[in-house]
Design an enzyme around this catalytic site. Structure first.
Site, PDB file in Angstrom:
ATOM      1  N   GLY A 102      48.774  43.423  48.281  1.00 47.40           N
ATOM      2  CA  GLY A 102      48.135  43.439  49.070  1.00 47.40           C
ATOM      3  C   GLY A 102      46.658  42.949  49.414  1.00 47.40           C
ATOM      4  O   GLY A 102      46.510  42.119  50.369  1.00 47.40           O
ATOM      5  N   CYS A 135      38.699  38.415  37.107  1.00 47.30           N
ATOM      6  CA  CYS A 135      39.011  39.909  35.912  1.00 47.30           C
ATOM      7  C   CYS A 135      38.380  39.551  34.325  1.00 47.30           C
ATOM      8  O   CYS A 135      38.422  40.053  33.737  1.00 47.30           O
ATOM      9  CB  CYS A 135      41.145  39.548  35.971  1.00 47.30           C
ATOM     10  SG  CYS A 135      41.963  39.162  37.086  1.00 47.30           S
ATOM     11  N   GLN A 145      49.979  36.322  43.769  1.00 44.53           N
ATOM     12  CA  GLN A 145      48.924  35.003  44.322  1.00 44.53           C
ATOM     13  C   GLN A 145      50.056  34.115  44.425  1.00 44.53           C
ATOM     14  O   GLN A 145      49.606  33.294  45.910  1.00 44.53           O
ATOM     15  CB  GLN A 145      48.274  33.785  43.447  1.00 44.53           C
ATOM     16  CG  GLN A 145      47.286  35.021  42.673  1.00 44.53           C
ATOM     17  CD  GLN A 145      46.199  34.903  43.313  1.00 44.53           C
ATOM     18  OE1 GLN A 145      45.904  33.952  44.085  1.00 44.53           O
ATOM     19  NE2 GLN A 145      45.440  35.543  42.283  1.00 44.53           N
ATOM     20  N   THR A 162      51.776  60.603  46.326  1.00 46.66           N
ATOM     21  CA  THR A 162      52.165  60.795  47.660  1.00 46.66           C
ATOM     22  C   THR A 162      51.987  58.961  48.176  1.00 46.66           C
ATOM     23  O   THR A 162      51.021  59.077  47.504  1.00 46.66           O
ATOM     24  CB  THR A 162      51.457  61.577  47.836  1.00 46.66           C
ATOM     25  OG1 THR A 162      51.284  63.063  47.793  1.00 46.66           O
ATOM     26  CG2 THR A 162      51.396  61.867  49.682  1.00 46.66           C
TER      27      THR A 162
HETATM   28  C1  LIG Z   1      45.047  40.103  41.378  1.00 42.40           C
HETATM   29  C2  LIG Z   1      46.266  40.246  40.585  1.00 42.40           C
HETATM   30  C3  LIG Z   1      47.072  40.794  40.107  1.00 42.40           C
HETATM   31  C4  LIG Z   1      45.958  42.036  39.990  1.00 42.40           C
HETATM   32  O1  LIG Z   1      46.901  42.621  41.705  1.00 42.40           O
HETATM   33  P1  LIG Z   1      46.226  44.330  41.577  1.00 42.40           P
HETATM   34  O2  LIG Z   1      46.273  44.777  42.979  1.00 42.40           O
HETATM   35  O3  LIG Z   1      44.195  43.632  42.099  1.00 42.40           O
HETATM   36  O4  LIG Z   1      45.846  45.441  40.693  1.00 42.40           O
HETATM   37  C5  LIG Z   1      48.033  40.857  38.908  1.00 42.40           C
HETATM   38  N1  LIG Z   1      48.308  39.482  38.903  1.00 42.40           N
HETATM   39  C6  LIG Z   1      47.604  38.446  40.208  1.00 42.40           C
HETATM   40  C7  LIG Z   1      48.124  37.155  39.435  1.00 42.40           C
HETATM   41  C8  LIG Z   1      47.208  38.025  40.833  1.00 42.40           C
HETATM   42  O5  LIG Z   1      46.696  38.001  41.029  1.00 42.40           O
END
Ligand SMILES: *Cc1c(COP(=O)(O)O)cnc(C)c1O
Length: 412
Positions: A228, A353, A207, A265
């Site tokens: 990303g 999540c 973040q 890959t």
């Molecule tokens: C979104 C997020 C993740 C997970 O990343 P993904 O690329 O969606 O697997 C982990 N940690 C934080 C703090 C996030 O905001």
């Protein structure tokens, strides 16, 4: 009426018209950028090149393969520089979740670390599920995990951290900028403690990346998780920075890609797209200042409503520039989100999540919110694309939704 006054009113009228026109054009407002962001057009263009033209396998030795390899190595360099590290310390993964899994499992499973008897990991009660669930799983494999408390703004206590470290401690894993409440931990101070006590230091910076300073050397970081899709790049791509010399085992075995540390890959389009997103963020640092101003203005408006409270850091310099998390006492966050959704304004209740788990947020509990307060909270996360017109429009719609719901609430 004086001429001057007429002119002044005409100008004001035109400004109002322009404002109204902009409002009328607003079709939808996306304020859930902590869940994911819109991919920049320049990123898509870059990715398209590595799908339609230079689509070779980065391991192939012919020209098409070489072009892909160049894209991967160029991306590695851009990302390495962005966190003050070296290219050989950057490893590509499938996202933040994989990077967090790899960091903790890779340290714990490492044979040398086992021989040294290091089986203790220190983390916090407010980590992303991709750290917390890994920790729970590692406990079944014999790890001992300490979950640090946080204060009501979401900050850890450095003294508690120091006290928890012992000679079995392998690593400290602490989130940088928080995905729900926006609180930014003081990595510099944590890093000093970890270095002094000779324990590995990992941070989940998904973040905070590109939104606040992140310096691998200055903060003494051994491992950093990046991805990303929180920075206007593609989904399904992430990075684990591994400081040279860190004793860590691979998580994914196979063809020996990424110096045998992460097989599979290379996802060249996504890697090139991620690097482009990083470049764009670095070339327009004023976006952060703009978001800070917008954030402050929105917070002021919301807090002026009755019975509201800002969750997370009250000091905005220690809060992610895109995050606003508020509790509206006695009304349901879900109901507010429902009203806004009807107006095509997209916000979040709880983190993306946690929402499909139907569990109450660990984080909101850890900062001391009770069940009612948790249910009454919403997260608004802006982006560099959010405009003043959108934020005004949103604030007005939010106000009317809250007023309607307060009229219906039995508590008012
Ligand atoms: C979104 C997020 C993740 C997970 O990343 P993904 O690329 O969606 O697997 C982990 N940690 C934080 C703090 C996030 O905001």
């Amino acid at each position: 009426m004086s001429t001057l006054k007429i002119i002044a009113e005409a100008i004001a009228g035109t400004a109002q018209d322009a404002h109204n026109n902009k409002m009328a054009k607003i079709k939808q407002i996306y304020l859930d950028n902590a869940a994911t962001t819109k991919v920049d057009a320049a990123v898509v263009k870059e990715m398209q090149r590595y799908m339609l033209e230079d689509y070779g396998n980065a391991s192939s030795s012919h020209e098409k393969g070489r072009k892909s390899r160049e894209a991967v190595e160029n991306a590695r360099k851009i990302i390495a520089e962005s966190i003050n590290s070296n290219s050989e310390e950057i490893f590509f993964t499938s996202g933040g979740t994989e990077s967090n899994n790899w960091a903790l499992k890779g340290l714990f499973m490492n044979h040398e670390n086992k021989l040294l008897g290091k089986n203790h990991i220190i983390t916090t009660k407010i980590e992303h599920d991709s750290v917390l669930d890994v920790c729970k799983w590692l406990e079944n494999l014999g790890a001992r995990i300490s979950y640090l408390d946080v204060d009501k703004e979401g900050f850890i206590d450095l003294k508690q951290l120091e006290k928890e470290i012992n000679d079995k401690t392998l690593a400290v894993s602490i989130i940088h900028g928080h995905n729900e409440i926006g609180t930014i931990q003081n990595l510099e101070k944590i890093g000093k403690i970890c270095k002094e006590k000779k324990v590995y230091f990992h941070t989940d910076a998904c973040q905070s990346y590109t939104k606040t300073m992140l310096d691998a050397k200055k903060y003494n970081l051994d491992l950093i998780t990046l991805n990303g899709h929180k920075i206007h790049g593609p989904k399904g791509i992430g990075v684990l920075y591994i400081r040279k010399g860190t004793r860590i085992s691979p998580l994914i075995h196979g063809g020996g890609h990424e110096k045998g540390m992460r097989s599979g890959t290379e996802n060249v389009p996504a890697i090139a797209g991620l690097a482009k997103a990083v470049e764009l963020a670095q070339s327009s640092k004023e976006n952060v200042k703009r978001m800070q101003k917008l954030q402050e203005a929105i917070i002021k408006k919301i807090i002026s409503l009755e019975k509201t409270k800002l969750n997370g850091s009250l000091d905005l310099t220690r809060r992610l520039c895109n995050n606003i998390h508020v509790c509206f006492h006695n009304i349901e966050g879900e109901a507010i989100a429902g009203y806004l959704n009807n107006d095509k304004i997209f916000i979040s209740t709880g983190s993306a999540c946690a929402s499909h788990k139907l569990e109450k947020s660990n984080t909101l509990r850890a900062i001391g919110l009770n069940d009612l307060e948790i249910n009454s909270s919403i997260r608004i996360s802006i982006s560099k694309n959010t405009t003043i017109e959108e934020s005004d429009y949103f604030a007005n719609k939010l106000k009317s939704a809250v007023e309607k719901l307060r009229l219906m609430s039995p508590f008012n």
